[in-house]
Design an enzyme around this catalytic site. Structure first.
Site, PDB file in Angstrom:
ATOM      1  N   HIS A   1       0.813  -1.224   0.000  1.00 29.13           N
ATOM      2  CA  HIS A   1       0.000   0.000   0.000  1.00 29.13           C
ATOM      3  C   HIS A   1       0.845   1.271   0.000  1.00 29.13           C
ATOM      4  O   HIS A   1       0.304   2.367  -0.163  1.00 29.13           O
ATOM      5  CB  HIS A   1      -1.023  -0.014   1.146  1.00 29.13           C
ATOM      6  CG  HIS A   1      -0.502   0.392   2.477  1.00 29.13           C
ATOM      7  ND1 HIS A   1      -0.045  -0.501   3.416  1.00 29.13           N
ATOM      8  CD2 HIS A   1      -0.387   1.607   3.055  1.00 29.13           C
ATOM      9  CE1 HIS A   1       0.330   0.156   4.507  1.00 29.13           C
ATOM     10  NE2 HIS A   1       0.129   1.438   4.304  1.00 29.13           N
TER      11      HIS A   1
ATOM     12  N   ASP B   1      -0.289  -7.504   1.751  1.00 30.23           N
ATOM     13  CA  ASP B   1       0.285  -6.157   1.764  1.00 30.23           C
ATOM     14  C   ASP B   1       1.813  -6.200   1.847  1.00 30.23           C
ATOM     15  O   ASP B   1       2.398  -5.850   2.872  1.00 30.23           O
ATOM     16  CB  ASP B   1      -0.315  -5.355   2.928  1.00 30.23           C
ATOM     17  CG  ASP B   1      -0.061  -3.865   2.793  1.00 30.23           C
ATOM     18  OD1 ASP B   1       0.449  -3.436   1.735  1.00 30.23           O
ATOM     19  OD2 ASP B   1      -0.365  -3.125   3.763  1.00 30.23           O
TER      20      ASP B   1
ATOM     21  N   SER C   1       4.221   2.380   8.090  1.00 36.75           N
ATOM     22  CA  SER C   1       3.859   1.331   7.139  1.00 36.75           C
ATOM     23  C   SER C   1       5.036   0.848   6.330  1.00 36.75           C
ATOM     24  O   SER C   1       5.889   1.642   5.917  1.00 36.75           O
ATOM     25  CB  SER C   1       2.818   1.840   6.159  1.00 36.75           C
ATOM     26  OG  SER C   1       1.574   1.786   6.754  1.00 36.75           O
TER      27      SER C   1
HETATM   28  N1  ARG Z   1      -1.315   2.481   7.317  1.00 42.53           N
HETATM   29  C1  ARG Z   1      -0.307   3.087   8.121  1.00 42.53           C
HETATM   30  C2  ARG Z   1       0.791   3.638   7.243  1.00 42.53           C
HETATM   31  O1  ARG Z   1       0.621   3.668   6.068  1.00 42.53           O
HETATM   32  C3  ARG Z   1       0.164   2.184   9.221  1.00 42.53           C
HETATM   33  C4  ARG Z   1      -0.867   2.102  10.248  1.00 42.53           C
HETATM   34  C5  ARG Z   1      -0.522   1.203  11.354  1.00 42.53           C
HETATM   35  N2  ARG Z   1      -1.540   1.426  12.332  1.00 42.53           N
HETATM   36  C6  ARG Z   1      -1.578   0.839  13.518  1.00 42.53           C
HETATM   37  N3  ARG Z   1      -2.514   1.213  14.342  1.00 42.53           N
HETATM   38  N4  ARG Z   1      -0.704  -0.072  13.847  1.00 42.53           N
HETATM   39  O2  ARG Z   1       1.778   4.191   7.695  1.00 42.53           O
END
Ligand code: ARG
Length: 254
Positions: A68, A113, A203
């Site tokens: 992503h 992912d 992420s």
């Molecule tokens: N989707 C987030 C990013 O792109 C990471 C989120 C992780 N969230 C969590 N509560 N562990 O950086």
């Protein structure tokens, strides 16, 4: 696919729902929630990606990150990978450009992912081994990243943060996420009390632990969560053991 997982992450309202979005390229680099600074060279395999994600050196010239964080597979010279430092502003930072990206086959925004980035030249730093079995999908995990220091912060430090979070069984994780959690492809981690978690900007970074030989081994990739560090809400990570063979194959073909 759920509505929540596709929601945009930018802005406090959007951050209140589970989100797969990395911070935007122009958002400040930030950090793990409830973490402490990592020492220089503590996690030499950790890399920062210019779009605001993390990653780990899988080979000297291949980074493992989250799908992503990527825009798709193919030639790509637009990503700058920063390695060799915990402080991104350090003069010792090694910066290398991408040449190619391979996103997990079948990735559609839900599960699977993972992605690989081929680098323009090898980085002379230790790589992080990935687990090929499920045996390490338990216990305590280390998380690290330059992501948000609190939910919705969108700003933060350039210093790598680290924290420890326990494994959360799928059955327990589903109390919050229900069928949004893809059990075979995702694994959860976090404290029931919250307060410590990965967050936007983390992420793609690795979640890892020690293997039986006392070496770091990667078990997860920071993927998504409902907000960050909320009570009773674990973080969701790509289950590396499930994809180890696919990752190895994709890396050889890259
Ligand atoms: N989707 C987030 C990013 O792109 C990471 C989120 C992780 N969230 C969590 N509560 N562990 O950086």
């Amino acid at each position: 696919m759920t509505l929540a997982k596709r929601a945009a992450a930018v802005g406090a309202v959007a951050l209140a729902v589970a989100s797969l979005q990395p911070v935007s390229a122009n958002a400040a680099d930030t950090r793990v929630v409830g973490g402490t600074p990592a020492a220089q060279s503590e996690f030499p395999f950790m890399v920062h990606l210019s779009m605001g994600c993390g990653g780990a050196l899988y080979k000297k010239d291949v980074v493992l990150t989250a799908a992503h964080c990527m825009e798709g597979s193919g030639p790509n010279r637009s990503i700058t990978v920063t390695a060799g430092v915990s402080d991104l502003n350090s003069a010792a930072a090694i910066k290398v450009k991408s040449t190619k990206v391979k996103v997990a086959p079948g990735y559609d925004g839900s599960g699977k992912d993972w992605a690989l980035i081929k680098l323009a030249r090898p980085i002379d730093k230790p790589t992080l081994k990935i687990t090929t079995t499920t045996r390490y999908n338990r216990g305590m995990f280390t998380i690290a990243g330059w992501g948000d220091p609190s939910e919705g912060a969108g700003t933060g430090t350039t210093k790598l943060q680290k924290a420890t979070v326990p494994f959360v069984a799928d059955r327990v994780c589903k109390r919050h996420y229900g069928n949004q959690l893809i059990s075979k492809e995702e694994l959860c981690a976090g404290w029931q009390r919250g307060a410590t978690d990965t967050c936007q900007g983390d992420s793609g970074g690795p979640m890892f632990r020690k293997d039986d030989a006392g070496k770091w081994i990667q078990v997860g990739i920071v993927s998504w969560g409902d907000g960050c560090a909320r009570t009773g809400v674990p973080g969701v990570y790509t289950e590396v053991s499930t994809f180890a063979k696919d990752i190895a194959r994709a890396a050889s073909a890259l």
